[in-house]
Each structure stands twice: as structure tokens, then as C-alpha cells.
Design a protein around this motif. Sequence first.
Motif, PDB file in Angstrom:
ATOM      1  N   GLY A 184      31.774 -38.429 -51.512  1.00  0.00           N
ATOM      2  CA  GLY A 184      33.012 -38.315 -50.760  1.00  0.00           C
ATOM      3  C   GLY A 184      33.832 -37.081 -51.057  1.00  0.00           C
ATOM      4  O   GLY A 184      35.002 -37.003 -50.710  1.00  0.00           O
ATOM      5  N   VAL A 185      33.243 -36.071 -51.671  1.00  0.00           N
ATOM      6  CA  VAL A 185      33.946 -34.833 -52.017  1.00  0.00           C
ATOM      7  C   VAL A 185      33.985 -33.925 -50.792  1.00  0.00           C
ATOM      8  O   VAL A 185      33.051 -33.910 -49.998  1.00  0.00           O
ATOM      9  CB  VAL A 185      33.235 -34.126 -53.196  1.00  0.00           C
ATOM     10  CG1 VAL A 185      33.839 -32.768 -53.477  1.00  0.00           C
ATOM     11  CG2 VAL A 185      33.277 -34.997 -54.432  1.00  0.00           C
ATOM     12  N   LYS A 186      35.061 -33.160 -50.650  1.00  0.00           N
ATOM     13  CA  LYS A 186      35.164 -32.163 -49.593  1.00  0.00           C
ATOM     14  C   LYS A 186      35.349 -30.803 -50.242  1.00  0.00           C
ATOM     15  O   LYS A 186      36.312 -30.600 -50.990  1.00  0.00           O
ATOM     16  CB  LYS A 186      36.322 -32.477 -48.664  1.00  0.00           C
ATOM     17  CG  LYS A 186      36.085 -33.692 -47.802  1.00  0.00           C
ATOM     18  CD  LYS A 186      37.102 -33.775 -46.714  1.00  0.00           C
ATOM     19  CE  LYS A 186      37.056 -34.915 -45.833  1.00  0.00           C
ATOM     20  NZ  LYS A 186      36.180 -35.777 -45.471  1.00  0.00           N
ATOM     21  N   ILE A 187      34.419 -29.878 -49.950  1.00  0.00           N
ATOM     22  CA  ILE A 187      34.483 -28.530 -50.507  1.00  0.00           C
ATOM     23  C   ILE A 187      34.725 -27.571 -49.352  1.00  0.00           C
ATOM     24  O   ILE A 187      33.925 -27.487 -48.425  1.00  0.00           O
ATOM     25  CB  ILE A 187      33.184 -28.169 -51.248  1.00  0.00           C
ATOM     26  CG1 ILE A 187      32.905 -29.183 -52.355  1.00  0.00           C
ATOM     27  CG2 ILE A 187      33.263 -26.759 -51.810  1.00  0.00           C
ATOM     28  CD1 ILE A 187      31.582 -29.002 -53.057  1.00  0.00           C
ATOM     29  N   GLY A 188      35.828 -26.844 -49.411  1.00  0.00           N
ATOM     30  CA  GLY A 188      36.201 -25.920 -48.349  1.00  0.00           C
ATOM     31  C   GLY A 188      35.292 -24.706 -48.288  1.00  0.00           C
ATOM     32  O   GLY A 188      34.639 -24.324 -49.266  1.00  0.00           O
ATOM     33  N   SER A 189      35.259 -24.082 -47.124  1.00  0.00           N
ATOM     34  CA  SER A 189      34.407 -22.914 -46.884  1.00  0.00           C
ATOM     35  C   SER A 189      34.724 -21.784 -47.857  1.00  0.00           C
ATOM     36  O   SER A 189      35.869 -21.541 -48.206  1.00  0.00           O
ATOM     37  CB  SER A 189      34.602 -22.414 -45.456  1.00  0.00           C
ATOM     38  OG  SER A 189      34.181 -23.395 -44.543  1.00  0.00           O
ATOM     39  N   GLY A 190      33.691 -21.100 -48.296  1.00  0.00           N
ATOM     40  CA  GLY A 190      33.830 -19.951 -49.172  1.00  0.00           C
ATOM     41  C   GLY A 190      34.052 -20.285 -50.636  1.00  0.00           C
ATOM     42  O   GLY A 190      34.189 -19.388 -51.465  1.00  0.00           O
ATOM     43  N   ALA A 191      34.070 -21.555 -51.005  1.00  0.00           N
ATOM     44  CA  ALA A 191      34.291 -21.941 -52.406  1.00  0.00           C
ATOM     45  C   ALA A 191      33.053 -21.652 -53.246  1.00  0.00           C
ATOM     46  O   ALA A 191      31.935 -21.614 -52.734  1.00  0.00           O
ATOM     47  CB  ALA A 191      34.651 -23.422 -52.495  1.00  0.00           C
ATOM     48  N   LYS A 192      33.272 -21.427 -54.536  1.00  0.00           N
ATOM     49  CA  LYS A 192      32.172 -21.167 -55.455  1.00  0.00           C
ATOM     50  C   LYS A 192      32.351 -22.039 -56.683  1.00  0.00           C
ATOM     51  O   LYS A 192      33.371 -21.981 -57.358  1.00  0.00           O
ATOM     52  CB  LYS A 192      32.155 -19.701 -55.856  1.00  0.00           C
ATOM     53  CG  LYS A 192      31.919 -18.799 -54.666  1.00  0.00           C
ATOM     54  CD  LYS A 192      31.585 -17.397 -55.063  1.00  0.00           C
ATOM     55  CE  LYS A 192      31.353 -16.479 -53.902  1.00  0.00           C
ATOM     56  NZ  LYS A 192      31.044 -17.014 -52.641  1.00  0.00           N
TER      57      LYS A 192
END
Length: 160
Positions: free
Chosen positions: A91-99
Motif C-alpha cells: 500500500g505504499v505510494k512512491i512519487g515520480s522521480g523518487a530515488k
Amino acid sequence: MARMIEELEDETGAVIKYKRHANGRGLVSPTARVAESAYIEPTAYVEADARVGMEAYVGAGSWIDKGATVGDRTFVGANVHVGAGCIVGSGVKIGSGAKLGENAMVGNGARIERDASVPAGTVIELKGAAAARAALTTPLRATRPTQRDLRTPRAPRRAA
């Protein structure tokens, strides 16, 4: 019919074989384990020994590195790098461009902002998880005595 096996050359010149995932057509290493219900965009990569859970989404240009784990119903935005050995909960949400750096851990339901950089070895957890852990480690409070506990104790009987 499109090819199911792709051969790509890495920076050292070695040829690496990937297979196309049936749902989304993303490139998946033969030793990776990706759920059938996961959606891997065509330009995304899932490297060797990585795992992607059920109903997870891996966005365009994203890279799930060696040995990383992405949990069920997790959203990985576009152009995200999940470092080697990372564990990303469900259920995690990782935004675009994250590292995410190597061996980082992200708890269930957490949110990583767009273009964020998570250093190697970092542990991210929800505030609720920390509170739950604290509640488990604190000693229990004394309970109120019941009416039965307030009666005077009987003298022990003597054996005949």
C-alpha cells in the motif's frame, strides 16, 4: 507477435536476457518474481531476485534493482529507482522521480513524495506504527480491583 525475450547489453558489455511481463509488457529478469496481477509499464525494469507483489504498479522508466521487494498494491511512479535490497511494504505510494537508496525500508501505507531522495539504509515508518510499538513495550497499568478481590481472605484450612 512481439518478442517475449529481450537481450540487452549492460555497461560492462555483458548481454542480459529479460522477459516481457504479460501485464504491461515491462522487462523482468528471469530470476525475479512478479505477481501476474502486477502491472509493469513497457519501459520499466525489474532486476534479478527482485519481487513485486499482487496488484502493484511500476511506472514508466522505473527500475526495481537487484533483490528489492515491492509489496502488494504498491504504486511506484514514473522514473523511480528502488535500490538494491530495498523493502517497500504494501500500500505504499512512491512519487515520480523518487530515488530509494540501497537497503532502505519503507513501512506499509507510507508515502514518498515526488522527486524525494531516500538515503541508503533509511527506515521509514508511519506514526501509527511507532505508537503501536511503544504501546507494546510499556508495562501494563494495574487494573482496578473487583468486589471479589476486596473481601478479606480466608484463613488456610489445616490438614487433618
